[in-house]
Design a protein around this motif. Structure first.
Motif, PDB file in Angstrom:
ATOM      1  N   GLY A  93      48.557  15.825   6.241  1.00  0.00           N
ATOM      2  CA  GLY A  93      48.425  17.234   5.868  1.00  0.00           C
ATOM      3  C   GLY A  93      49.110  18.144   6.870  1.00  0.00           C
ATOM      4  O   GLY A  93      49.787  19.106   6.490  1.00  0.00           O
ATOM      5  N   ALA A 249      40.714  15.761   2.447  1.00  0.00           N
ATOM      6  CA  ALA A 249      41.767  15.063   3.187  1.00  0.00           C
ATOM      7  C   ALA A 249      42.295  13.912   2.345  1.00  0.00           C
ATOM      8  O   ALA A 249      41.579  12.955   2.057  1.00  0.00           O
ATOM      9  N   ASN A 250      43.541  14.013   1.934  1.00  0.00           N
ATOM     10  CA  ASN A 250      44.181  12.976   1.143  1.00  0.00           C
ATOM     11  C   ASN A 250      45.410  12.456   1.880  1.00  0.00           C
ATOM     12  O   ASN A 250      46.174  13.244   2.459  1.00  0.00           O
ATOM     13  N   ARG A 252      48.917  11.525   1.824  1.00  0.00           N
ATOM     14  CA  ARG A 252      50.033  11.786   0.924  1.00  0.00           C
ATOM     15  C   ARG A 252      51.348  11.572   1.658  1.00  0.00           C
ATOM     16  O   ARG A 252      51.412  11.628   2.896  1.00  0.00           O
ATOM     17  N   ASN A 264      45.066  19.537   0.389  1.00  0.00           N
ATOM     18  CA  ASN A 264      45.038  18.580   1.480  1.00  0.00           C
ATOM     19  C   ASN A 264      44.413  19.255   2.689  1.00  0.00           C
ATOM     20  O   ASN A 264      44.365  20.486   2.771  1.00  0.00           O
TER      21      ASN A 264
END
Length: 318
Positions: A93, A249-250, A252, A264
């Motif tokens: 992020g 929170a991803n 990516r 994000n």
């Protein structure tokens, strides 16, 4: 010379020496306070981070474990409430915000600096420079609300954005750091000697050729330093991304443009969530904020060191 005059000179010199000593002590105290504050912050981060990795806690269910550094830096799931501390998720992020804001701020900032240094009249410069300073002085939380209220609704029909998304955060942080890039780069361009410009004009170069082919290469170390300073600001930005980027929170891919349309959680937002959420003060989830903060500190420190090395390597002496 009379005795009275000698006495007056000695008294004057003694008074000047006392004032010089007081001034030196004052400035030395200010310098020491800055150093002590920096060292104190670093020691706090080190202490709490070491406790985060050394203490055991109830992680999931009835399992009592410690968090290993390998898991912390390699896992991709960040759920402190569930005992999942993979810093790669908020790190991506942060990278997304940094890359997105750089795409916006760096070219616009350099173009603004080039205009102010080479093309703008004194009247235009007297208006634009204060405007940039005002832009830099707006509270960052206002930028966050600006992104949510104006930027996201404007771009949603085009990119099909979710309400909280990284793209809006990137745009607003990019706008935020333009004044830093423009100001530092303009100072570097203004420091280029006029003799170099006149030599270019003497060879038949146009204004654009001199600006792009002479001024920018001569000021490249200062321009690059402005990039690193601005990106360090983007990495550490908190309130704007807290409001605009989302609370999930991803993990990516920062190079995937479609990843920017969703929410994000950057590292700064993860720190805020850990310190202000429902986690117990002193617990493992609470101390994870310091581990993330120390990681962010190391990343920023590396960027600044690399910036200094590159600026020193390409600095021109006139």
């Amino acid at each position: 010379m009379s005795t009275d005059r000698i006495t007056q000179n000695l008294t004057r010199r003694t008074g000047n020496s006392s004032r010089e000593l007081l001034a030196r002590l004052f400035f030395l105290t200010c310098a020491l306070l800055s150093i002590i504050t920096t060292v104190g912050i670093v020691l706090l981060l080190l202490n709490e981070t070491s406790r985060f990795f050394s203490e055991t806690a109830w992680i999931v269910g009835s399992t009592k474990e410690t968090i290993s550094m390998v898991d912390f830096f390699t896992k991709t799931t960040w759920r402190p409430g569930n005992g999942q501390f993979g810093v790669l998720a908020p790190l991506t992020g942060t990278l997304m915000v940094t890359i997105g804001s750089a795409v916006i701020a760096l070219p616009l900032g350099v173009a603004t600096a080039l205009y102010l240094s080479e093309y703008a009249s004194e009247r235009a410069r007297s208006v634009l420079k204060p405007a940039l300073e005002i832009l830099a002085g707006i509270p960052t939380v206002v930028y966050g609300f600006f992104a949510v209220i104006y930027i996201t609704p404007l771009l949603e029909p085009i990119f099909h954005l979710q309400f909280f998304n990284i793209m809006s955060a990137c745009i607003v942080v990019g706008i935020m750091i333009i004044p830093m890039v423009a100001s530092v780069s303009e100072d570097a361009m203004s420091a280029v000697p006029d003799d170099l410009r006149q030599a270019g004009y003497g060879m038949g170069a146009t204004k654009f050729d001199v600006s792009v082919g002479i001024v920018i290469p001569a000021a490249i170390s200062g321009i690059f330093s402005s990039f690193i300073l601005a990106l360090s600001r983007a990495i550490g930005e908190t309130m704007a991304v807290t409001v605009a980027a989302g609370n999930v929170a991803n993990f990516r891919n920062p190079l995937n443009p479609f990843a920017y349309t969703g929410p994000n959680m950057p590292m700064t937002k993860a720190i805020v969530a850990s310190l202000t959420g429902d986690f117990t003060g002193g617990g493992l989830a609470y101390r994870s904020a310091f581990a993330v903060g120390f990681t962010l500190f190391v990343v920023t420190l590396i960027m600044n060191v690399v910036s200094d090395l590159i600026a020193e390597r390409y600095r021109e002496e006139y």
